[in-house]
Design a protein around this motif. Sequence first.
Motif, mmCIF file in Angstrom:
data_model
loop_
_atom_site.group_PDB
_atom_site.id
_atom_site.type_symbol
_atom_site.label_atom_id
_atom_site.label_comp_id
_atom_site.label_asym_id
_atom_site.label_seq_id
_atom_site.Cartn_x
_atom_site.Cartn_y
_atom_site.Cartn_z
ATOM 1 N N GLY A 1 -11.327 26.881 -32.071
ATOM 2 C CA GLY A 1 -11.315 26.394 -30.692
ATOM 3 C C GLY A 1 -10.403 27.132 -29.742
ATOM 4 O O GLY A 1 -10.601 27.103 -28.539
ATOM 5 N N GLU B 1 -15.231 14.801 -29.850
ATOM 6 C CA GLU B 1 -15.323 13.397 -29.439
ATOM 7 C C GLU B 1 -15.706 12.501 -30.617
ATOM 8 O O GLU B 1 -15.125 11.425 -30.809
ATOM 9 C CB GLU B 1 -16.361 13.256 -28.321
ATOM 10 C CG GLU B 1 -16.554 11.836 -27.820
ATOM 11 C CD GLU B 1 -17.667 11.720 -26.797
ATOM 12 O OE1 GLU B 1 -18.255 10.630 -26.673
ATOM 13 O OE2 GLU B 1 -17.962 12.738 -26.120
ATOM 14 N N LYS C 1 -20.709 32.041 -28.650
ATOM 15 C CA LYS C 1 -19.998 30.881 -28.130
ATOM 16 C C LYS C 1 -19.822 31.014 -26.618
ATOM 17 O O LYS C 1 -19.669 32.108 -26.075
ATOM 18 C CB LYS C 1 -18.659 30.687 -28.826
ATOM 19 C CG LYS C 1 -17.646 31.809 -28.667
ATOM 20 C CD LYS C 1 -16.353 31.452 -29.421
ATOM 21 C CE LYS C 1 -15.271 32.505 -29.189
ATOM 22 N NZ LYS C 1 -14.006 32.162 -29.893
ATOM 23 N N GLN D 1 -26.309 27.283 -21.452
ATOM 24 C CA GLN D 1 -27.332 26.454 -22.079
ATOM 25 C C GLN D 1 -27.859 27.125 -23.344
ATOM 26 O O GLN D 1 -28.294 28.275 -23.306
ATOM 27 C CB GLN D 1 -28.484 26.226 -21.095
ATOM 28 C CG GLN D 1 -29.602 25.354 -21.607
ATOM 29 C CD GLN D 1 -29.153 23.926 -21.892
ATOM 30 O OE1 GLN D 1 -28.254 23.432 -21.243
ATOM 31 N NE2 GLN D 1 -29.784 23.284 -22.835
ATOM 32 N N ASP E 1 -20.270 28.360 -22.652
ATOM 33 C CA ASP E 1 -20.715 27.126 -22.013
ATOM 34 C C ASP E 1 -22.170 27.190 -21.568
ATOM 35 O O ASP E 1 -22.692 26.225 -21.010
ATOM 36 C CB ASP E 1 -19.837 26.830 -20.789
ATOM 37 C CG ASP E 1 -18.389 26.571 -21.177
ATOM 38 O OD1 ASP E 1 -18.165 26.047 -22.281
ATOM 39 O OD2 ASP E 1 -17.485 26.896 -20.372
ATOM 40 N N ASP F 1 -22.479 21.505 -30.645
ATOM 41 C CA ASP F 1 -21.827 21.058 -29.416
ATOM 42 C C ASP F 1 -20.384 20.715 -29.787
ATOM 43 O O ASP F 1 -20.098 19.625 -30.286
ATOM 44 C CB ASP F 1 -22.559 19.833 -28.864
ATOM 45 C CG ASP F 1 -21.993 19.360 -27.525
ATOM 46 O OD1 ASP F 1 -20.786 19.574 -27.286
ATOM 47 O OD2 ASP F 1 -22.741 18.751 -26.738
ATOM 48 N N ARG F 2 -19.473 21.654 -29.565
ATOM 49 C CA ARG F 2 -18.102 21.466 -30.030
ATOM 50 C C ARG F 2 -17.417 20.311 -29.309
ATOM 51 O O ARG F 2 -16.642 19.565 -29.913
ATOM 52 C CB ARG F 2 -17.295 22.746 -29.849
ATOM 53 C CG ARG F 2 -15.934 22.669 -30.536
ATOM 54 C CD ARG F 2 -15.106 23.938 -30.402
ATOM 55 N NE ARG F 2 -13.879 23.821 -31.177
ATOM 56 C CZ ARG F 2 -12.811 23.160 -30.759
ATOM 57 N NH1 ARG F 2 -12.809 22.578 -29.573
ATOM 58 N NH2 ARG F 2 -11.735 23.068 -31.538
ATOM 59 N N ASP F 3 -17.684 20.137 -28.028
ATOM 60 C CA ASP F 3 -17.065 19.032 -27.284
ATOM 61 C C ASP F 3 -17.466 17.686 -27.876
ATOM 62 O O ASP F 3 -16.636 16.788 -28.042
ATOM 63 C CB ASP F 3 -17.476 19.092 -25.809
ATOM 64 C CG ASP F 3 -16.849 20.265 -25.072
ATOM 65 O OD1 ASP F 3 -16.002 20.968 -25.673
ATOM 66 O OD2 ASP F 3 -17.200 20.498 -23.899
ATOM 67 N N SER G 1 -14.873 26.958 -25.663
ATOM 68 C CA SER G 1 -16.322 27.102 -25.553
ATOM 69 C C SER G 1 -16.997 25.783 -25.902
ATOM 70 O O SER G 1 -16.652 25.122 -26.883
ATOM 71 C CB SER G 1 -16.814 28.197 -26.502
ATOM 72 O OG SER G 1 -16.261 29.445 -26.131
ATOM 73 N N HIS G 2 -17.974 25.411 -25.090
ATOM 74 C CA HIS G 2 -18.686 24.155 -25.304
ATOM 75 C C HIS G 2 -19.646 24.271 -26.492
ATOM 76 O O HIS G 2 -19.676 23.407 -27.364
ATOM 77 C CB HIS G 2 -19.449 23.802 -24.019
ATOM 78 C CG HIS G 2 -20.069 22.448 -24.037
ATOM 79 N ND1 HIS G 2 -20.535 21.826 -22.897
ATOM 80 C CD2 HIS G 2 -20.327 21.580 -25.043
ATOM 81 C CE1 HIS G 2 -21.029 20.645 -23.214
ATOM 82 N NE2 HIS G 2 -20.919 20.479 -24.505
ATOM 83 N N PHE G 3 -20.422 25.360 -26.534
ATOM 84 C CA PHE G 3 -21.455 25.510 -27.565
ATOM 85 C C PHE G 3 -21.164 26.682 -28.496
ATOM 86 O O PHE G 3 -20.653 27.714 -28.070
ATOM 87 C CB PHE G 3 -22.827 25.728 -26.921
ATOM 88 C CG PHE G 3 -23.305 24.570 -26.097
ATOM 89 C CD1 PHE G 3 -23.726 23.394 -26.692
ATOM 90 C CD2 PHE G 3 -23.333 24.657 -24.711
ATOM 91 C CE1 PHE G 3 -24.165 22.323 -25.931
ATOM 92 C CE2 PHE G 3 -23.772 23.606 -23.936
ATOM 93 C CZ PHE G 3 -24.192 22.421 -24.547
#
Length: 363
Positions: A361, A237, A282, A286, A284, A231-233, A2-4
């Motif tokens: 994650g 990073e 959680k 918005q 992707d 923002d997990r991505d 999941s991105h968010f």
Amino acid sequence: MSHFIQLHLLTSYPPSNLNRDDLGRPKTAFMGGARRLRVSSQSLKRNWRTSTLFEEAVDGHKGTRTKRLGKLVFDRMSAGAGDKIAGASAEKIAEVFGKLRKVEKGQKHEYEIEQLVHVGPEELTALEALADKLSAEKREPTDDELKDLLARRPTAVDVALFGRMLAAAPSYNVEAACQVAHAITVHAAEVEDDYFTAVDDLNTGDEDRGAAHIGEAGFAAGLFYLYLCIDRDLLVENLQGNADLADRAIAALVESAVKVSPKGKQNSFGSRAHASYLLAEKGDQQPRSLSASFLQPVNGEGQAIKAISKLERQAQAFDDAYGAGADSRFVLSAEPDYEKPALKGDVHTGNLQDLLTFLKGDD
């Protein structure tokens, strides 16, 4: 993955002064036609990241926010290299992280940076190692040594979560992976004044029965809504691809958010509290806050249950209008009268440990 990750918390505080304005009174905001109590995101983040709970959870991966790096260098170098070399070195090293304050009249040096800088543990270790080396060799730093001081992506989870800005070296800025809203009451609230006196223990009262001190302190009570978006991505990073450390950072942040209270006037009010309710989402999709749930203040008895109902109904209304706002959700409730989520779709329930497992994650 999941991105968010989005978190929606409801926390009730008794009479308190959690976060003061310039007059020493609880901060407020006007919303939905009513005055609300407010706790700033800066206050919340500061209390979370400096809590024992957070520090123990991230185990050495915590940054240091300070203006005093130059003073630290000077103190480490002065005994070995002398004040002149130590002073010049401290200024050069401090200027890597930010612009120095102006030298006041009568001063020879100024080692303090104008703005706070958030450095990671490896950056602080490198700075101390350089200071020790320069002290032993009795010399000032070279340009190459100064350039090596900053890590582009420090492995400090609080820097990765909340970001940093270095005006003197913008290429080393870190974009925050976590957005934290100001906490605001779900209902209208009034700030009251506590008139208090203090008695002198050695005053027998035979001649003077007056108080030794008279004062006033503002306070208020309320049920606060708080929104966080991670923002997990970007977090992974920022942590140089270390997904395990990112999961630890998220777990530390979440547990701190539900357990750690702002420190303002704690000794006077004892207003420590845990969140009564948390909705985690959680996916992707918005992100969006659910603050619109409380544009109409929640009044009357059963305030907590009403607030939960309004929040879940608003989440479902957004889903119905725009499509699912998350792939899956988790509800953590410590509200005795709460029965079950009113949300459709994949909704889990459980305790804090279940929640932390849900947020990892590995989907």
